[in-house]
Design a protein around this motif. Sequence first.
Motif, PDB file in Angstrom:
ATOM      1  N   ALA A  17       0.833  -1.204   0.000  1.00 21.25           N
ATOM      2  CA  ALA A  17       0.000   0.000   0.000  1.00 21.25           C
ATOM      3  C   ALA A  17       0.862   1.246   0.000  1.00 21.25           C
ATOM      4  O   ALA A  17       0.555   2.237  -0.683  1.00 21.25           O
ATOM      5  CB  ALA A  17      -0.939  -0.022   1.202  1.00 21.25           C
ATOM      6  N   GLU A  18       1.953   1.236   0.770  1.00 18.04           N
ATOM      7  CA  GLU A  18       2.857   2.389   0.794  1.00 18.04           C
ATOM      8  C   GLU A  18       3.498   2.608  -0.578  1.00 18.04           C
ATOM      9  O   GLU A  18       3.630   3.736  -1.049  1.00 18.04           O
ATOM     10  CB  GLU A  18       3.934   2.194   1.853  1.00 18.04           C
ATOM     11  CG  GLU A  18       3.435   2.334   3.280  1.00 18.04           C
ATOM     12  CD  GLU A  18       4.517   1.989   4.288  1.00 18.04           C
ATOM     13  OE1 GLU A  18       5.712   1.947   3.907  1.00 18.04           O
ATOM     14  OE2 GLU A  18       4.168   1.772   5.450  1.00 18.04           O
ATOM     15  N   LYS A  20       2.293   1.721  -3.481  1.00 17.95           N
ATOM     16  CA  LYS A  20       1.248   2.193  -4.375  1.00 17.95           C
ATOM     17  C   LYS A  20       0.971   3.667  -4.132  1.00 17.95           C
ATOM     18  O   LYS A  20       0.827   4.451  -5.089  1.00 17.95           O
ATOM     19  CB  LYS A  20      -0.018   1.366  -4.161  1.00 17.95           C
ATOM     20  CG  LYS A  20      -1.064   1.560  -5.207  1.00 17.95           C
ATOM     21  CD  LYS A  20      -2.190   0.556  -5.006  1.00 17.95           C
ATOM     22  CE  LYS A  20      -3.193   0.657  -6.089  1.00 17.95           C
ATOM     23  NZ  LYS A  20      -4.302  -0.266  -5.931  1.00 17.95           N
TER      24      LYS A  20
END
Length: 129
Positions: A17-18, A20
């Motif tokens: 997620a980071e 992305k």
Amino acid sequence: MRNIRKVELSDRLGNAAEAKAALLRAYREAQEAAEPNREARQQERLALAEARERRRALREQERHEAQARHEAHLHQQETALAAAALAARDARETAEDSRVARVLADEATRKAERDRRYASRKARQGQRS
């Protein structure tokens, strides 16, 4: 040396997620940095498209003009051929009329010569009787 730290699923999901989010931030920053040039590029693209359309219209017009010239040339050739055919037909008719006139004149001359001989013969016979 082996990786001693044990990576859990939640750690992997967080890292993804980071990453992305970092990619998204980088994309947005690039868009904001390119914003002043975007409108100029858009105007340039529009100008190129208009120039392309003008060139296409000019080519189309030239093609139509060339087609019109070709058709006019063909029409002139057809007219010339028709005129030549008409002249040839008139020449044949004139030659035929001339030939008929000569035949009639020759026949009239022969008839006149025959009549003259006949009259001459009758005149000689009349003098002897």
